[in-house]
Design a protein around this motif. Structure first.
Motif, PDB file in Angstrom:
ATOM      1  N   SER A 260     -30.402 -10.573   7.744  1.00 24.65           N
ATOM      2  CA  SER A 260     -31.283 -10.828   6.605  1.00 24.65           C
ATOM      3  C   SER A 260     -32.743 -10.634   7.030  1.00 24.65           C
ATOM      4  CB  SER A 260     -31.067 -12.252   6.095  1.00 24.65           C
ATOM      5  OG  SER A 260     -31.721 -13.175   6.926  1.00 24.65           O
TER       6      SER A 260
ATOM      7  N   THR B 179     -22.404  -4.524  -3.686  1.00 29.14           N
ATOM      8  CA  THR B 179     -23.068  -4.559  -2.381  1.00 29.14           C
ATOM      9  C   THR B 179     -24.261  -3.602  -2.367  1.00 29.14           C
ATOM     10  OG1 THR B 179     -21.329  -3.053  -1.663  1.00 29.14           O
ATOM     11  CG2 THR B 179     -21.174  -5.289  -0.882  1.00 29.14           C
ATOM     12  N   THR B 180     -25.407  -4.142  -1.974  1.00 25.77           N
ATOM     13  CA  THR B 180     -26.569  -3.267  -1.796  1.00 25.77           C
ATOM     14  C   THR B 180     -27.056  -3.425  -0.353  1.00 25.77           C
ATOM     15  OG1 THR B 180     -28.361  -4.786  -2.426  1.00 25.77           O
ATOM     16  CG2 THR B 180     -27.231  -3.630  -4.214  1.00 25.77           C
TER      17      THR B 180
ATOM     18  N   LEU C  14     -23.965  -9.207  -3.895  1.00 22.37           N
ATOM     19  CA  LEU C  14     -24.510  -9.690  -5.165  1.00 22.37           C
ATOM     20  C   LEU C  14     -23.418  -9.842  -6.223  1.00 22.37           C
ATOM     21  CD1 LEU C  14     -27.630  -7.329  -5.446  1.00 22.37           C
ATOM     22  CD2 LEU C  14     -27.495  -9.610  -4.406  1.00 22.37           C
TER      23      LEU C  14
ATOM     24  N   ARG D 227     -26.072  -6.963   0.868  1.00 23.51           N
ATOM     25  CA  ARG D 227     -26.180  -8.126  -0.021  1.00 23.51           C
ATOM     26  C   ARG D 227     -24.909  -8.224  -0.848  1.00 23.51           C
ATOM     27  NH1 ARG D 227     -30.623  -5.175  -0.213  1.00 23.51           N
ATOM     28  NH2 ARG D 227     -32.541  -6.098   0.561  1.00 23.51           N
TER      29      ARG D 227
ATOM     30  N   ASN E 184     -32.607  -4.907  -7.591  1.00 21.88           N
ATOM     31  CA  ASN E 184     -33.494  -6.048  -7.343  1.00 21.88           C
ATOM     32  C   ASN E 184     -33.703  -6.922  -8.579  1.00 21.88           C
ATOM     33  OD1 ASN E 184     -35.313  -4.515  -8.719  1.00 21.88           O
ATOM     34  ND2 ASN E 184     -36.519  -3.932  -6.915  1.00 21.88           N
TER      35      ASN E 184
ATOM     36  N   LYS F 116     -28.019 -16.612  -1.940  1.00 18.98           N
ATOM     37  CA  LYS F 116     -28.922 -16.162  -0.889  1.00 18.98           C
ATOM     38  C   LYS F 116     -28.824 -17.156   0.254  1.00 18.98           C
ATOM     39  CE  LYS F 116     -33.357 -16.829  -1.999  1.00 18.98           C
ATOM     40  NZ  LYS F 116     -34.557 -17.495  -2.559  1.00 18.98           N
ATOM     41  N   TYR F 117     -29.295 -16.777   1.395  1.00 13.01           N
ATOM     42  CA  TYR F 117     -29.157 -17.621   2.576  1.00 13.01           C
ATOM     43  C   TYR F 117     -29.785 -18.990   2.324  1.00 13.01           C
ATOM     44  CZ  TYR F 117     -28.490 -18.373   7.583  1.00 13.01           C
ATOM     45  OH  TYR F 117     -28.058 -18.841   8.789  1.00 13.01           O
TER      46      TYR F 117
ATOM     47  N   THR G 125     -23.478 -10.304   7.041  1.00 14.90           N
ATOM     48  CA  THR G 125     -24.836 -10.316   6.473  1.00 14.90           C
ATOM     49  C   THR G 125     -25.691 -11.412   7.091  1.00 14.90           C
ATOM     50  OG1 THR G 125     -23.822  -9.601   4.415  1.00 14.90           O
ATOM     51  CG2 THR G 125     -26.087 -10.317   4.277  1.00 14.90           C
ATOM     52  N   SER G 126     -25.069 -12.490   7.529  1.00 10.75           N
ATOM     53  CA  SER G 126     -25.840 -13.670   7.922  1.00 10.75           C
ATOM     54  C   SER G 126     -26.618 -13.544   9.232  1.00 10.75           C
ATOM     55  CB  SER G 126     -24.926 -14.896   7.940  1.00 10.75           C
ATOM     56  OG  SER G 126     -24.436 -15.119   6.643  1.00 10.75           O
TER      57      SER G 126
ATOM     58  N   ASP H 265     -33.272  -1.621  -0.556  1.00  8.57           N
ATOM     59  CA  ASP H 265     -32.285  -2.192  -1.483  1.00  8.57           C
ATOM     60  C   ASP H 265     -31.606  -1.045  -2.224  1.00  8.57           C
ATOM     61  OD1 ASP H 265     -30.828  -3.972  -2.975  1.00  8.57           O
ATOM     62  OD2 ASP H 265     -32.544  -5.021  -3.841  1.00  8.57           O
TER      63      ASP H 265
ATOM     64  N   ARG I 274     -29.981 -13.719  -7.668  1.00  6.70           N
ATOM     65  CA  ARG I 274     -29.380 -14.119  -6.390  1.00  6.70           C
ATOM     66  C   ARG I 274     -28.656 -15.457  -6.537  1.00  6.70           C
ATOM     67  NH1 ARG I 274     -30.976  -8.966  -6.060  1.00  6.70           N
ATOM     68  NH2 ARG I 274     -31.673  -8.342  -3.983  1.00  6.70           N
TER      69      ARG I 274
END
Ligand SMILES: Cc1cc2nc3c(=O)[nH]c(=O)nc-3n(C[C@H](O)[C@H](O)[C@H](O)COP(=O)(O)OP(=O)(O)OC[C@H]3O[C@@H](n4cnc5c(N)ncnc54)[C@H](O)[C@@H]3O)c2cc1C
Length: 495
Positions: free
Chosen positions: A54, A243-244, A334, A332, A342, A364-365, A50-51, A286, A346
């Motif tokens: 984003s 996971t979304t 989550l 994501r 949404n 979140k990042y 994921t990183s 999302d 986070r």
């Protein structure tokens, strides 16, 4: 910096981190800098999960105010200030404009109140003051946006980053502080004694060789892979992560000089059109995702949705699928909760399994440094982070690009782009050119790249495959397919 799998069998570490996304990278970084003997294993390339997928914002998240998630917004805005200061080459302030139309679910007064509250919560961490805009001012700033029904707008500030490089710089900082780190090293099972985890079995994905890593404590920062890793520890473990999927389009035209924050007409979600590498980044979606995290991709319907919405916002511009340079999808990780994706906070949490493994969940990042600090405080009761927090490329580059260019015979634009990408480490790239002047050859104009950067990615930044060079060390791959000749040049350095 060299990848050396042989190092891992030689000691029992204080801490083993599984996962080289931003959370694992920063935990390893902070731990190693505090003198904790640390190992980090990543099954693909660093940031390949994921990183690097984003929206690339270091932000409080204006929309989280709607969920009354004030604590998360405050923490994120504080961390935004830390990132702007410590990694100014990778994290830059960015203006956001929200055009508001008649009939919008969030009317103009609400948006004005939202940005007011956002700046109020930021307090000393504010980037620049927000502004309320008349309809005329919105059109002056963004002449391409839809005019019909426009009521006005607001302008506020957040920050934009290079997610893949920021993650990589945390890995490199960890290694520089003494951590043993490896990409393409997959944890395949946990070693246990009396029910307690005391290491992992692992495989070198590049050679197929198996090895073991022993550690007193283990942290899993597996992002979307967390549920699988929970099961690797305990067959009966419950899923902790939802996971979304979110996709992005890299679009050829620079649609605006600032970011646009837009409520979609079809499902009321927010999406962004953001200036990126001289082009635009459009995203995101999302939607729940239940498949194999390795196979998430941007589906045609995701792309159509974003293109349709972008066309609606810019009816006077020639918005066309022919100008899509690339697409990418991320998942994501989550905290597992029902309801609309949404609306899920986070905010991160930690789960400790009966075998003593700590799993990082959610987050979140933007808050990565705080996640790392919380995680290490939880494991090591006397943990004190080394201050100030710094990343590999260091603080502001004081030198003048024109003067440096004059001295080394490179174009000023090249030197500027080296400073932007590597911060203070741009000098390491220039040192390669000094040793071998043929490395000054330009191999790409958009974005500007010289041959030395390909060599540097392999020799100093642990790239092992062409895609590591083009997708994460350098942003070439996101602007479309990399020409064969360039692939071959990179391969020469990889041998
Ligand atoms: C579409 C989208 C947009 C987003 N936009 C933003 C934004 O603008 N700003 C923001 O703050 N946040 C944003 N986020 C959230 C943010 O990107 C994530 O919270 C963050 O990147 C998660 O990092 P991570 O380290 O937990 O996971 P990852 O980056 O996924 O890292 C987990 C790593 O674990 C590795 N791994 C898995 N199994 C193993 C194994 N067995 N052995 C070794 N390694 C293993 C994987 O290969 C992977 O690299 C966004 C997320 C998405 C999906």
């Amino acid at each position: 910096m060299k990848r050396d799998i042989g190092l891992f069998g030689k000691q029992t570490y204080d801490l083993l981190v599984i996962g080289g996304g931003i959370n694992g990278a920063s935990i390893a970084h902070l731990a190693a800098r505090s003198g904790i003997r640390t190992a980090l294993l990543e099954k693909g390339d660093f940031a390949s999960g994921t990183s690097s997928r984003s929206t690339k914002l270091i932000h409080g998240g204006l929309r989280y105010l709607e969920n009354f998630d004030f604590e998360l917004v405050y923490e994120s805005l504080r961390e935004r200030a830390v990132q702007l200061k410590t990694a100014p080459h990778l994290v830059k302030p960015l203006a956001f404009l929200i055009p508001v139309y008649r009939g919008d679910r969030r009317p103009l007064w609400m948006m004005r109140f939202g940005v007011f509250l956002y700046d109020l919560i930021a307090g000393p961490y504010r980037v620049a003051p927000h502004q309320s805009l008349t309809k005329e001012k919105v059109l002056e700033l963004e002449p391409g946006v839809k005019r019909e029904g426009l009521k006005g707008g607001v302008l506020y500030y957040d920050a934009q980053m290079d997610d893949a490089r920021l993650c990589l710089e945390n890995v490199l900082s960890a290694a520089e502080a003494g951590a043993h780190v490896a990409n393409y090293a997959e944890a395949t099972g946990f070693l246990k004694a009396n029910g307690r985890a005391e290491g992992v079995k692992a495989v070198d994905v590049l050679s197929g060789a198996e090895f073991e890593v022993r550690a007193k404590r283990i942290v899993v920062a597996g992002g979307p892979w967390t549920n699988g890793l929970l099961r690797l520890d305990d067959d009966h473990a419950k899923k902790k992560v939802r996971t979304t999927k979110g996709i992005h389009i890299v679009y050829k035209d620079r649609l605006s000089d600032r970011a646009l924050f837009i409520p979609s007409a079809s499902d009321k979600r927010i999406f962004f059109v953001i200036p990126w590498l001289g082009h635009s980044l459009i995203g995101t979606t999302d939607t729940d995702y239940v498949g194999n995290p390795d196979q998430a991709g941007a589906e045609p319907e995701d792309v159509d949705y974003l293109m349709r919405e972008t066309k609606r916002v810019f009816p006077r511009l020639d918005v066309s699928p022919a100008k899509i340079l690339s697409t990418f999808a991320g998942l994501r990780p989550l905290v597992r909760k029902g309801g609309s994706a949404n609306k899920v906070s986070r905010k991160h949490l930690f789960h400790e399994s009966p075998s003593g493994i700590i799993f990082v969940v959610g987050g979140k990042y933007t808050t990565y440094r705080a996640v790392a600090e919380d995680c290490l405080r939880r494991i090591f009761k006397d943990f004190r982070p080394v201050k100030p927090f710094t990343v590999y490329g260091g603080g502001m580059v004081a030198e003048n690009a024109e003067v440096i260019a004059d001295g080394c015979g490179l174009e000023p634009g090249i030197v500027r782009s080296l400073m932007d990408l590597y911060g203070g480490r741009y000098r390491d790239v220039l040192a390669l050119v000094e040793k071998a002047p043929s490395l000054a050859e330009k191999v790409s104009d958009d974005p500007p790249v010289i041959k030395a950067q390909l060599a540097y990615a392999v020799e100093a930044e642990m790239a092992r495959k062409p895609e590591d060079v083009f997708m994460r060390r350098l942003p070439l791959g996101s602007l479309g397919p990399v020409p064969d000749g360039l692939q071959k040049t990179a391969e020469q350095f990889l041998i």
